[in-house]
Design a protein around this motif. Structure first.
Motif, PDB file in Angstrom:
ATOM      1  N   GLU A 137       0.850  -1.194   0.000  1.00  0.00           N
ATOM      2  CA  GLU A 137       0.000   0.000   0.000  1.00  0.00           C
ATOM      3  C   GLU A 137       0.886   1.244   0.000  1.00  0.00           C
ATOM      4  OE1 GLU A 137      -2.313   0.832   3.474  1.00  0.00           O
ATOM      5  OE2 GLU A 137      -0.941  -0.220   4.815  1.00  0.00           O
ATOM      6  N   GLY A 138       0.430   2.255  -0.716  1.00  0.00           N
ATOM      7  CA  GLY A 138       1.182   3.502  -0.814  1.00  0.00           C
ATOM      8  C   GLY A 138       2.207   3.526  -1.919  1.00  0.00           C
ATOM      9  N   SER A 173      -7.006   3.739 -10.393  1.00  0.00           N
ATOM     10  CA  SER A 173      -5.745   3.528  -9.663  1.00  0.00           C
ATOM     11  C   SER A 173      -4.722   2.782 -10.504  1.00  0.00           C
ATOM     12  CB  SER A 173      -6.012   2.751  -8.371  1.00  0.00           C
ATOM     13  OG  SER A 173      -6.864   3.466  -7.506  1.00  0.00           O
ATOM     14  N   ASP A 194      -4.790   1.628  -0.651  1.00  0.00           N
ATOM     15  CA  ASP A 194      -4.913   1.637   0.809  1.00  0.00           C
ATOM     16  C   ASP A 194      -5.389   0.261   1.259  1.00  0.00           C
ATOM     17  OD1 ASP A 194      -5.489   2.046   3.486  1.00  0.00           O
ATOM     18  OD2 ASP A 194      -6.280   4.064   3.178  1.00  0.00           O
ATOM     19  N   TYR A 195      -4.531  -0.414   2.020  1.00  0.00           N
ATOM     20  CA  TYR A 195      -4.857  -1.750   2.504  1.00  0.00           C
ATOM     21  C   TYR A 195      -6.115  -1.723   3.358  1.00  0.00           C
ATOM     22  CZ  TYR A 195      -4.449  -6.002   5.340  1.00  0.00           C
ATOM     23  OH  TYR A 195      -4.703  -7.188   5.985  1.00  0.00           O
ATOM     24  N   GLU A 196      -6.272  -0.661   4.161  1.00  0.00           N
ATOM     25  CA  GLU A 196      -7.412  -0.595   5.059  1.00  0.00           C
ATOM     26  C   GLU A 196      -8.739  -0.426   4.312  1.00  0.00           C
ATOM     27  OE1 GLU A 196      -4.035  -0.608   7.317  1.00  0.00           O
ATOM     28  OE2 GLU A 196      -4.453   0.883   5.764  1.00  0.00           O
ATOM     29  N   ASP A 233      -0.077  -4.836   3.609  1.00  0.00           N
ATOM     30  CA  ASP A 233      -0.176  -3.808   4.644  1.00  0.00           C
ATOM     31  C   ASP A 233       1.212  -3.340   5.056  1.00  0.00           C
ATOM     32  OD1 ASP A 233      -1.285  -2.110   6.488  1.00  0.00           O
ATOM     33  OD2 ASP A 233      -1.471  -3.628   8.059  1.00  0.00           O
ATOM     34  N   GLU A 236       1.909   2.766   8.207  1.00  0.00           N
ATOM     35  CA  GLU A 236       1.846   4.138   7.693  1.00  0.00           C
ATOM     36  C   GLU A 236       1.939   5.136   8.838  1.00  0.00           C
ATOM     37  OE1 GLU A 236      -1.259   4.362   4.307  1.00  0.00           O
ATOM     38  OE2 GLU A 236      -1.920   2.739   5.621  1.00  0.00           O
ATOM     39  N   PRO A 267      -3.597   5.747  10.158  1.00  0.00           N
ATOM     40  CA  PRO A 267      -4.331   5.066   9.082  1.00  0.00           C
ATOM     41  C   PRO A 267      -4.435   3.557   9.289  1.00  0.00           C
ATOM     42  CG  PRO A 267      -2.705   6.597   8.186  1.00  0.00           C
ATOM     43  CD  PRO A 267      -2.417   6.466   9.647  1.00  0.00           C
ATOM     44  N   ASP A 268      -3.484   2.988  10.042  1.00  0.00           N
ATOM     45  CA  ASP A 268      -3.507   1.546  10.285  1.00  0.00           C
ATOM     46  C   ASP A 268      -4.523   1.234  11.378  1.00  0.00           C
ATOM     47  OD1 ASP A 268      -1.289   0.896   8.466  1.00  0.00           O
ATOM     48  OD2 ASP A 268      -0.106   2.051   9.891  1.00  0.00           O
TER      49      ASP A 268
END
Length: 476
Positions: A137-138, A173, A194-196, A233, A236, A267-268
């Motif tokens: 992610e990111g 994306s 974003d993993y979340e 993940d 972050e 964010p996590d």
């Protein structure tokens, strides 16, 4: 052409002038010239194919019209498939014979070169139906290369692939581009994932050629593939909200005053980490932050006129650090707008002046005043001579405008240095006053020569003891 069985039509044992291959595709026309009289058989030419190289898949791939010189194909299109031929180039030795082709005629030969061009008769096919990719992610960039096969000529648009994402990309994306060297589809992340929000993505990819397919060929199921993307993940850094943070305070507020409580979130959200705060950049050393709850207070007096303040705004940076392993850090910006208070007295310029002892014009100098504060704590300024230390009948000061005044003499003075205490007051509430000695040099001006060397005793006033002193007008 019609003189031997090896030059008869491959579709039957007919003499070639009557061969059904005349209805084939015309490839090219051969033309020979004879210098003899065109009205005689000496210049009447007939054409014949003497040799075909290579001689596969058939030794008689082409036929030449003996009279016109037109070369046409005499085999089915399946035998002229560029992808199945060992060599797509054929060379024909063409013989032209005068005397209408009779044995007594003279002959000449030439070579006809025929290239079998490619048509887009093969659609590109993915090498497998499903591809796998992983990305943190990111992160952005190429995450997988999709491979295809195409039997057409690699130097043509019939081979070059064009890829399209047809499903699974609502947030745009992802993007896919063709590698011009390998023809592979390079699938990239262009907007950080974003993993979340989503740990998995599934894309449906279509491949086509740059050139359109021939009418009897279509794109099949192998022209689409599925890509499964797994988002990994990562820890972050916390995010400040809002960023930048903005507050407005008066300068000179008391030390220990609370400015605000910052807010940063991790964010996590699935990791349930704690956050600690610290000061990152505080150029003037004015601030402190509680590491647990993020409350920011002052450790020194805030000064709008400080060199660390720009356009009345002071900028500081703070860190929010989570408890991950390793920990991740986020940065937040605090903008403090400082409102002005009248904490700076005005000052005059210049502080030195010269005048001749016999001058007829008794004007000495025009004084200006300035103030570091902002309106309404600056001009209009009030200019005065400190009456307690200076005779009333010698000096005079007159207002010119809100920021300037004229100092003049009421009578000529002897050559000497004089200290004239000037009182300047701003318009703030309460006002600020400054007393500064104006050093006036009375000089001898004879025969176009000016002599300002001090003569006699210095006429000093009590104002010399008050040089650059600052006090409130309310305290006078």
């Amino acid at each position: 052409w019609g003189r031997g069985p090896d030059h008869r039509c491959p579709l039957g044992n007919h003499p070639l002038p009557f061969c059904p291959a005349l209805i084939g595709t015309t490839v090219m026309r051969m033309t020979a010239f004879d210098a003899d009289d065109p009205a005689t058989d000496n210049a009447l030419l007939r054409y014949n194919i003497r040799q075909q190289t290579p001689d596969k898949p058939s030794p008689n791939m082409f036929y030449i019209d003996p009279e016109k010189g037109d070369i046409v194909t005499v085999v089915s299109p399946a035998l002229l498939d560029r992808e199945t031929l060992e060599n797509p180039k054929y060379e024909l030795i063409i013989e032209a014979q005068d005397m209408a082709g009779q044995d007594v005629g003279l002959t000449g030969t030439a070579t006809a070169t025929i290239m079998i061009d490619d048509k887009n008769d093969h659609s590109p096919k993915f090498t497998k139906k499903e591809f796998q990719a992983t990305v943190e992610e990111g992160a952005v960039g190429v995450i997988v290369n999709l491979t295809v096969e195409d039997k057409d000529d690699p130097s043509t648009g019939a081979w070059r692939a064009a890829y399209t994402i047809i499903n699974g990309n609502p947030g745009q994306s992802f993007e896919i581009h063709t590698n011009p060297q390998t023809n592979e589809g390079m699938l990239s992340v262009v907007k950080p994932l974003d993993y979340e929000i989503s740990a998995f993505h599934t894309l449906l990819i279509k491949v086509e050629n740059e050139d359109p397919l021939v009418p009897d060929v279509a794109y099949g199921p192998s022209s689409t593939a599925t890509v499964h993307i797994t988002v990994l993940d990562v820890n972050e850094g916390p995010v400040f909200y809002p960023d930048p943070m903005m507050v407005t305070r008066q300068e000179n507020i008391s030390v220990g005053s609370v400015l605000l409580t910052v807010n940063a979130t991790d964010p996590d959200s699935l990791q349930h980490q704690t956050i600690r705060y610290s000061v990152y950049k505080d150029p003037a050393g004015w601030l402190n932050i509680n590491p647990i709850n993020g409350t920011v207070d002052t450790t020194a007096v805030l000064d709008r006129e400080s060199p660390f303040v720009h356009n009345s705004v002071y900028t500081a940076l703070f860190l929010a650090i989570d408890s991950g392993n390793p920990p991740a850090t986020g940065t937040g910006t605090l903008l403090i707008t400082l409102e002005d208070v009248n904490d700076n007295a005005p000052f005059i310029y210049p502080t030195v002046a010269k005048v001749c002892d016999d001058a007829k014009n008794l004007s000495v100098v025009i004084l200006g005043a300035t103030d570091k504060d902002l309106h309404p704590n600056t001009d209009p300024f009030k200019f005065e001579i400190h009456k307690q230390t200076v005779p009333d009948k010698v000096w005079k000061i007159s207002k010119i405008n809100n920021t300037h005044a004229l100092v003049s003499l009421l009578q000529n003075l002897n050559k000497a240095n004089y200290n004239l205490p000037i009182v300047v007051t701003d318009s703030g509430k309460p006002p600020m006053t400054n007393v500064t000695d104006l050093r006036v040099q009375v000089c001898s001006c004879k025969n176009f020569k000016v002599d300002c060397n001090a003569a006699g005793a210095l006429h000093a006033s009590l104002a010399s003891l008050l040089l650059m002193s600052v006090f409130s007008l309310a305290g006078l």
